[in-house]
Design a protein around this motif. Structure first.
Motif, PDB file in Angstrom:
ATOM      1  N   TYR A  60      27.596  83.172 -38.055  1.00 33.70           N
ATOM      2  CA  TYR A  60      28.422  82.506 -39.074  1.00 33.70           C
ATOM      3  C   TYR A  60      29.048  81.237 -38.500  1.00 33.70           C
ATOM      4  CZ  TYR A  60      32.064  82.118 -42.716  1.00 33.70           C
ATOM      5  OH  TYR A  60      32.899  81.696 -43.717  1.00 33.70           O
ATOM      6  N   ALA A  61      29.571  81.327 -37.294  1.00 32.25           N
ATOM      7  CA  ALA A  61      30.151  80.138 -36.645  1.00 32.25           C
ATOM      8  C   ALA A  61      29.083  79.067 -36.441  1.00 32.25           C
ATOM      9  CB  ALA A  61      30.799  80.525 -35.320  1.00 32.25           C
ATOM     10  N   ALA A  62      27.868  79.465 -36.089  1.00 26.14           N
ATOM     11  CA  ALA A  62      26.775  78.499 -35.924  1.00 26.14           C
ATOM     12  C   ALA A  62      26.453  77.815 -37.250  1.00 26.14           C
ATOM     13  CB  ALA A  62      25.530  79.197 -35.373  1.00 26.14           C
ATOM     14  N   SER A  82      28.770  77.573 -47.754  1.00 24.42           N
ATOM     15  CA  SER A  82      28.503  78.240 -46.472  1.00 24.42           C
ATOM     16  C   SER A  82      29.691  79.088 -46.039  1.00 24.42           C
ATOM     17  CB  SER A  82      28.185  77.210 -45.385  1.00 24.42           C
ATOM     18  OG  SER A  82      27.016  76.510 -45.698  1.00 24.42           O
ATOM     19  N   VAL A  83      30.886  78.594 -46.273  1.00 22.59           N
ATOM     20  CA  VAL A  83      32.087  79.371 -45.956  1.00 22.59           C
ATOM     21  C   VAL A  83      32.108  80.651 -46.781  1.00 22.59           C
ATOM     22  CG1 VAL A  83      34.612  79.420 -46.117  1.00 22.59           C
ATOM     23  CG2 VAL A  83      33.466  77.398 -45.198  1.00 22.59           C
ATOM     24  N   ALA A  84      31.734  80.560 -48.052  1.00 22.10           N
ATOM     25  CA  ALA A  84      31.790  81.712 -48.959  1.00 22.10           C
ATOM     26  C   ALA A  84      30.631  82.695 -48.771  1.00 22.10           C
ATOM     27  CB  ALA A  84      31.806  81.220 -50.404  1.00 22.10           C
ATOM     28  N   LEU A  85      29.539  82.256 -48.177  1.00 30.43           N
ATOM     29  CA  LEU A  85      28.321  83.058 -48.110  1.00 30.43           C
ATOM     30  C   LEU A  85      28.513  84.480 -47.591  1.00 30.43           C
ATOM     31  CD1 LEU A  85      25.242  83.172 -48.502  1.00 30.43           C
ATOM     32  CD2 LEU A  85      25.037  82.293 -46.161  1.00 30.43           C
ATOM     33  N   LEU A  88      30.290  86.645 -50.122  1.00 34.25           N
ATOM     34  CA  LEU A  88      29.421  86.974 -51.256  1.00 34.25           C
ATOM     35  C   LEU A  88      28.455  88.095 -50.887  1.00 34.25           C
ATOM     36  CD1 LEU A  88      28.654  83.341 -52.506  1.00 34.25           C
ATOM     37  CD2 LEU A  88      30.207  85.011 -53.546  1.00 34.25           C
ATOM     38  N   LEU A  89      27.894  88.023 -49.674  1.00 34.28           N
ATOM     39  CA  LEU A  89      26.960  89.059 -49.231  1.00 34.28           C
ATOM     40  C   LEU A  89      27.659  90.406 -49.062  1.00 34.28           C
ATOM     41  CD1 LEU A  89      24.848  87.008 -46.664  1.00 34.28           C
ATOM     42  CD2 LEU A  89      24.219  87.663 -48.996  1.00 34.28           C
ATOM     43  N   GLU A  90      28.853  90.404 -48.493  1.00 37.01           N
ATOM     44  CA  GLU A  90      29.598  91.663 -48.341  1.00 37.01           C
ATOM     45  C   GLU A  90      29.942  92.248 -49.712  1.00 37.01           C
ATOM     46  OE1 GLU A  90      30.581  93.665 -45.706  1.00 37.01           O
ATOM     47  OE2 GLU A  90      29.356  92.407 -44.412  1.00 37.01           O
ATOM     48  N   THR A  91      30.316  91.391 -50.662  1.00 33.86           N
ATOM     49  CA  THR A  91      30.626  91.855 -52.008  1.00 33.86           C
ATOM     50  C   THR A  91      29.382  92.456 -52.665  1.00 33.86           C
ATOM     51  OG1 THR A  91      32.369  90.204 -52.231  1.00 33.86           O
ATOM     52  CG2 THR A  91      31.519  91.164 -54.277  1.00 33.86           C
ATOM     53  N   ALA A  92      28.238  91.812 -52.467  1.00 38.30           N
ATOM     54  CA  ALA A  92      26.986  92.344 -53.011  1.00 38.30           C
ATOM     55  C   ALA A  92      26.651  93.708 -52.399  1.00 38.30           C
ATOM     56  CB  ALA A  92      25.845  91.356 -52.773  1.00 38.30           C
ATOM     57  N   TYR A 110      34.951  87.409 -40.407  1.00 38.15           N
ATOM     58  CA  TYR A 110      34.564  86.163 -41.071  1.00 38.15           C
ATOM     59  C   TYR A 110      35.782  85.289 -41.348  1.00 38.15           C
ATOM     60  CZ  TYR A 110      30.150  88.600 -42.010  1.00 38.15           C
ATOM     61  OH  TYR A 110      28.974  89.285 -41.899  1.00 38.15           O
ATOM     62  N   THR A 111      36.872  85.908 -41.730  1.00 32.78           N
ATOM     63  CA  THR A 111      38.089  85.155 -42.029  1.00 32.78           C
ATOM     64  C   THR A 111      38.624  84.476 -40.771  1.00 32.78           C
ATOM     65  OG1 THR A 111      38.592  86.674 -43.837  1.00 32.78           O
ATOM     66  CG2 THR A 111      40.417  85.337 -42.989  1.00 32.78           C
ATOM     67  N   ILE A 112      38.608  85.193 -39.658  1.00 30.59           N
ATOM     68  CA  ILE A 112      39.069  84.611 -38.390  1.00 30.59           C
ATOM     69  C   ILE A 112      38.190  83.429 -37.995  1.00 30.59           C
ATOM     70  CG2 ILE A 112      39.248  85.067 -35.900  1.00 30.59           C
ATOM     71  CD1 ILE A 112      40.180  87.943 -36.741  1.00 30.59           C
ATOM     72  N   ILE A 113      36.897  83.531 -38.237  1.00 27.96           N
ATOM     73  CA  ILE A 113      35.980  82.429 -37.928  1.00 27.96           C
ATOM     74  C   ILE A 113      36.183  81.273 -38.915  1.00 27.96           C
ATOM     75  CG2 ILE A 113      33.538  81.734 -37.852  1.00 27.96           C
ATOM     76  CD1 ILE A 113      34.313  83.535 -35.517  1.00 27.96           C
ATOM     77  N   ALA A 114      36.361  81.573 -40.192  1.00 31.45           N
ATOM     78  CA  ALA A 114      36.407  80.543 -41.236  1.00 31.45           C
ATOM     79  C   ALA A 114      37.676  79.701 -41.220  1.00 31.45           C
ATOM     80  CB  ALA A 114      36.238  81.183 -42.614  1.00 31.45           C
ATOM     81  N   ILE A 115      38.804  80.305 -40.922  1.00 30.47           N
ATOM     82  CA  ILE A 115      40.093  79.592 -41.028  1.00 30.47           C
ATOM     83  C   ILE A 115      40.111  78.277 -40.247  1.00 30.47           C
ATOM     84  CG2 ILE A 115      42.541  79.727 -40.391  1.00 30.47           C
ATOM     85  CD1 ILE A 115      42.514  82.593 -41.503  1.00 30.47           C
ATOM     86  N   PRO A 116      39.738  78.265 -38.959  1.00 32.56           N
ATOM     87  CA  PRO A 116      39.786  76.974 -38.250  1.00 32.56           C
ATOM     88  C   PRO A 116      38.844  75.924 -38.855  1.00 32.56           C
ATOM     89  CG  PRO A 116      39.382  78.779 -36.703  1.00 32.56           C
ATOM     90  CD  PRO A 116      39.366  79.353 -38.072  1.00 32.56           C
TER      91      PRO A 116
END
Length: 132
Positions: A60-62, A82-85, A88-92, A110-116
């Motif tokens: 995800y970070a990549a 890309s941030v939401a992907l 969305l997959l976890e929700t699916a 994912y949230t820890i990776i996405a925030i910065p």
């Protein structure tokens, strides 16, 4: 950005190959590489995180690094998609739309990776607008 993304992809793939079992492509990769055992960490929670969350987090970070490198005003929506992907997959998975197991630890990771990425991207957008 690209070199860091490649390193993250390779690190995630290495972790996946070393710690996961029962996945056909992992078994093939292990056989091809001559690896015959799956690594285990005695502490259960840490093992779970490494085996089931760390690879996804690195990949995800990549993805976000690559999107960040490509970011310009015409591609902002692609970055945020890309941030939401993974969400969305976890929700699916949670809704049984796709195979897999919904996992709150994945969401937290994912949230820890996405925030910065979100904060710095938003900050850079505001900074570039103020320079115009």
């Amino acid at each position: 950005y690209y070199i860091a993304a490649i390193i993250l992809l390779l690190a995630g793939t290495t972790v996946y190959i070393l710690f996961r079992d029962g996945v056909a492509i992992v078994e093939w990769a292990r056989q091809w590489l001559g690896i015959d055992t799956t690594l285990r960490i005695e502490q259960r929670t840490l093992h779970y995180f490494v085996a089931y969350c760390l690879s996804d987090a690195l990949w995800y970070a990549a993805l976000l690094l690559t999107q960040r490198a490509l970011l310009d005003t015409s591609r902002q929506s692609l970055f945020y998609l890309s941030v939401a992907l993974p969400y969305l997959l976890e929700t699916a998975q949670w809704m049984n739309i796709m195979p897999g197991t919904f996992d709150w630890l994945d969401i937290a990771t994912y949230t820890i990776i996405a925030i910065p990425f979100i904060v710095t991207t938003h900050s850079n957008e505001r900074h570039s607008i103020s320079r115009r």
